[in-house]
Design a protein around this motif. Structure first.
Motif, PDB file in Angstrom:
ATOM      1  N   PHE A 295       1.223  -1.256  -0.120  1.00  0.00           N
ATOM      2  CA  PHE A 295      -0.108   0.012  -0.169  1.00  0.00           C
ATOM      3  C   PHE A 295       0.966   1.194   0.066  1.00  0.00           C
ATOM      4  CE2 PHE A 295      -3.194  -3.265   2.329  1.00  0.00           C
ATOM      5  CZ  PHE A 295      -3.888  -3.037   1.039  1.00  0.00           C
ATOM      6  N   SER A 296       1.843   0.893   0.720  1.00  0.00           N
ATOM      7  CA  SER A 296       2.962   2.410   0.685  1.00  0.00           C
ATOM      8  C   SER A 296       3.467   2.905  -0.471  1.00  0.00           C
ATOM      9  CB  SER A 296       3.665   2.001   1.531  1.00  0.00           C
ATOM     10  OG  SER A 296       5.294   3.139   2.049  1.00  0.00           O
ATOM     11  N   PHE A 297       3.835   2.191  -1.602  1.00  0.00           N
ATOM     12  CA  PHE A 297       4.066   1.882  -2.516  1.00  0.00           C
ATOM     13  C   PHE A 297       3.500   2.197  -3.720  1.00  0.00           C
ATOM     14  CE2 PHE A 297       8.218   0.295  -0.946  1.00  0.00           C
ATOM     15  CZ  PHE A 297       9.421   0.874  -1.682  1.00  0.00           C
ATOM     16  N   GLY A 298       2.295   2.204  -2.862  1.00  0.00           N
ATOM     17  CA  GLY A 298       0.997   1.747  -4.311  1.00  0.00           C
ATOM     18  C   GLY A 298       0.660   3.480  -4.003  1.00  0.00           C
ATOM     19  N   ILE A 299       0.148   3.957  -3.267  1.00  0.00           N
ATOM     20  CA  ILE A 299      -0.375   4.777  -2.988  1.00  0.00           C
ATOM     21  C   ILE A 299       0.737   6.002  -3.500  1.00  0.00           C
ATOM     22  CG2 ILE A 299      -1.497   6.845  -0.739  1.00  0.00           C
ATOM     23  CD1 ILE A 299      -2.096   4.286   0.661  1.00  0.00           C
ATOM     24  N   ALA A 300       2.107   5.923  -2.728  1.00  0.00           N
ATOM     25  CA  ALA A 300       2.489   6.835  -3.714  1.00  0.00           C
ATOM     26  C   ALA A 300       2.475   6.514  -4.685  1.00  0.00           C
ATOM     27  CB  ALA A 300       4.137   6.534  -2.795  1.00  0.00           C
ATOM     28  N   GLY A 301       2.917   5.992  -5.835  1.00  0.00           N
ATOM     29  CA  GLY A 301       2.704   5.931  -6.784  1.00  0.00           C
ATOM     30  C   GLY A 301       1.813   6.339  -7.595  1.00  0.00           C
ATOM     31  N   VAL A 302       0.341   6.611  -7.973  1.00  0.00           N
ATOM     32  CA  VAL A 302      -0.856   7.437  -7.501  1.00  0.00           C
ATOM     33  C   VAL A 302      -0.554   8.297  -7.314  1.00  0.00           C
ATOM     34  CG1 VAL A 302      -1.754   4.945  -7.798  1.00  0.00           C
ATOM     35  CG2 VAL A 302      -2.382   6.269  -6.120  1.00  0.00           C
ATOM     36  N   ALA A 303      -0.201   9.106  -6.152  1.00  0.00           N
ATOM     37  CA  ALA A 303      -0.995   9.941  -5.559  1.00  0.00           C
ATOM     38  C   ALA A 303      -1.276  11.774  -6.665  1.00  0.00           C
ATOM     39  CB  ALA A 303       0.525  10.623  -4.379  1.00  0.00           C
ATOM     40  N   PRO A 304       0.137  12.155  -7.456  1.00  0.00           N
ATOM     41  CA  PRO A 304       0.330  12.223  -8.440  1.00  0.00           C
ATOM     42  C   PRO A 304      -1.322  12.285  -9.196  1.00  0.00           C
ATOM     43  CG  PRO A 304       2.441  12.103  -8.884  1.00  0.00           C
ATOM     44  CD  PRO A 304       1.110  11.090  -7.962  1.00  0.00           C
ATOM     45  N   VAL A 305      -1.544  11.485  -9.701  1.00  0.00           N
ATOM     46  CA  VAL A 305      -3.171  11.300 -10.586  1.00  0.00           C
ATOM     47  C   VAL A 305      -4.338  11.182  -9.105  1.00  0.00           C
ATOM     48  CG1 VAL A 305      -5.225  10.092 -12.202  1.00  0.00           C
ATOM     49  CG2 VAL A 305      -2.264  10.363 -11.934  1.00  0.00           C
ATOM     50  N   LEU A 306      -4.150  10.422  -8.383  1.00  0.00           N
ATOM     51  CA  LEU A 306      -5.352  10.393  -7.383  1.00  0.00           C
ATOM     52  C   LEU A 306      -5.639  11.857  -6.925  1.00  0.00           C
ATOM     53  CD1 LEU A 306      -5.615   7.544  -4.702  1.00  0.00           C
ATOM     54  CD2 LEU A 306      -5.926   9.802  -3.835  1.00  0.00           C
TER      55      LEU A 306
END
Length: 485
Positions: A295-306
């Motif tokens: 979840f940590s890597f996943g949320i950081a990865g999508v943050a600019p779009v999310l």
């Protein structure tokens, strides 16, 4: 004895609901009430939370552990329940009285007063009793229905110029209903034993010991919002509230594991079966760290779009805040397992208290230094540094008692898998642009990539948790499905 697997499934089902509902409501609330409205909700809730905190002392952990130890003797368990609850009720009445005085003089007026039902709920909250009995089906079932009902009501009543007040009133009222519904279930489980003054007072000191860490934890989980409201703006508080909500959604799965295992570990240790408990501990750490890294890597990865797509226009400031907040997830997971499955069940309250007091001190110091200059981002760094400090202290306190180096080595491959997923979803985001379809594709591709790479590593390495825990569970699920078919 209740099944750990069933309790975990019950709790996971509820935690998945808690994860899914905010995923649906957050975009709606962000647009209806705006950053300032979210900041008002966050600030007023955080203030009322401290009144509830006073009423509950350390009862959630203390009562859970006490009931787990005494559940084989109905008379002793009943006597302890009525003593602990009497103490809780007296403190709750005091909290309600002072909150009424505060809310009637607050600059937030009716919005502050709307939280009175939440404060009253502290008098009747006996979740700790059922957790101690490991009867999670009772608590999860009623919460499931109430959350769904609240979810539907939110779209009906939270709108227009009074949306913030309506939302606060809805959350406050539903909390009171959820704790009141538990009381009829008591009749079949305990008997009435009149509490004595001496009996009640015997629980004060051990509760105060566990109250210290509860207060300390609140300093870096709730006080951030109060400090933001005073030292920055309500808009920055709204940015932090949304970012924190998203970063903590997945962590509910790790919390569910700890909630289920605390009474089981307490009972195993009390009955002299600590070796069996350590086996559970290893599996829990592996699951908790694996999930938190994903979840940590996943949320950081999508943050600019999310942030701009999910929350809506005006929430771009949430991107860096999210990326900082998810850094603390692996540290939170490690500390959560140590705390709920070793320190508290084993009665190592001093180590637990020390860790959270250090974390609270780090957080307050960081907030004072960073919030005036960085706003929500400063609060995010304060929270992250606090969680790291808590974890480090707990690791040091149990060094030599648990195979922590082995646990770390077993989970390092998840870091490489997570990093690969991060690169892939960031590249996908830059390729597809700011759209709902982009976010959906990132989540789908990232989840599949993490699962496939993890499976390849686990199968190739002959991981013992994979062979002894995951595969048997998957085979059992498939077999049951085939029998039903």
């Amino acid at each position: 004895m209740p099944s750990v697997k069933k309790n975990f499934i019950y709790n996971i089902a509820y935690q998945v609901l808690l994860l899914l509902l905010p995923l649906i409501t957050a975009p709606y609330l962000s647009r209806v009430v705006g950053p300032s409205g979210l900041g008002t909700y966050s600030f007023t809730y955080s203030v009322s939370y401290y009144f509830v905190l006073f009423a509950m002392l350390g009862i959630n952990n203390y009562g859970n552990r006490l009931i787990a130890r005494l559940r084989s003797d109905k008379t002793k368990m009943s006597k302890s329940f009525w003593e602990v609850w009497t103490l809780q009720a007296l403190l709750g009445l005091i909290a309600v009285f002072f909150y009424l005085l505060y809310s009637l003089n607050s600059s937030f007026g009716s919005i502050a007063f709307s939280w009175i039902f939440y404060v009253i709920s502290s008098i009747f909250d006996i979740n700790w009793f059922f957790f101690g009995l490991e009867e999670f089906k009772v608590t999860v079932g009623r919460n499931f229905l109430i959350k769904l009902f609240t979810f539907v009501l939110m779209f009906i009543v939270v709108r227009g110029e009074h949306a913030v007040f309506a939302y606060c009133m809805l959350i406050s009222g539903s909390t009171l209903v959820s704790v009141l519904i538990l009381w009829p279930f008591l009749r079949a489980r305990i008997i009435w034993v009149r509490p004595t003054i001496r009996g009640v007072t015997t629980h004060i000191v051990p509760n105060l010991v566990l109250f210290v860490p509860v207060v300390a934890v609140s300093l870096y989980t709730v006080l951030d919002k109060v400090m933001l409201g005073h030292m920055s703006t309500l808009e920055q508080t709204g940015f932090f509230e949304n970012s924190l909500k998203v970063s903590q959604m997945p962590f509910t799965l790790v919390t569910a594991l700890g909630t289920v295992m605390l009474p089981r570990m307490s009972n195993l240790i009390a009955s002299g079966r600590e070796g069996e408990g350590r086996r559970y501990l290893g599996v829990s750490m592996w699951l908790a760290l694996g999930l938190s890294l994903a979840f940590s890597f996943g949320i950081a990865g999508v943050a600019p779009v999310l942030a701009p797509v999910y929350f809506g226009p005006g929430y771009q400031a949430c991107v860096p805040v999210l990326c900082v907040l998810v850094l603390n997830m692996p540290f939170m997971a490690w500390a959560n397992v140590l705390r709920t499955q070793y320190l508290i069940p084993k009665g190592m309250d001093r180590a637990y208290v020390l860790s959270v007091v250090v974390g609270a001190a780090v957080n307050v110091a960081a907030n004072v230094a960073l919030i005036p200059r960085l706003g929500a981002l400063g609060a995010a760094w304060g929270t992250t540094l606090a969680e790291v400090a808590v974890c480090v202290v707990q690791v040091v306190e149990v060094r030599g008692m648990l195979p922590q180096r082995r646990w770390l080595g077993e989970n390092l491959p998840f870091v490489a898998v997570g990093a690969a997923m991060f690169v892939a979803v960031r590249w996908l985001g830059s390729l597809m642009g700011l759209r709902v379809a982009t976010l959906a594709a990132q989540v789908l591709v990232g989840g599949m990539l993490f699962a496939l790479l993890s499976w390849a590593w686990l199968a190739a390495s002959g991981n013992r948790y994979w062979l002894d825990f995951v595969l048997p569970m998957l085979k059992g699920t498939v077999s049951r499905f085939r029998r039903k078919a």
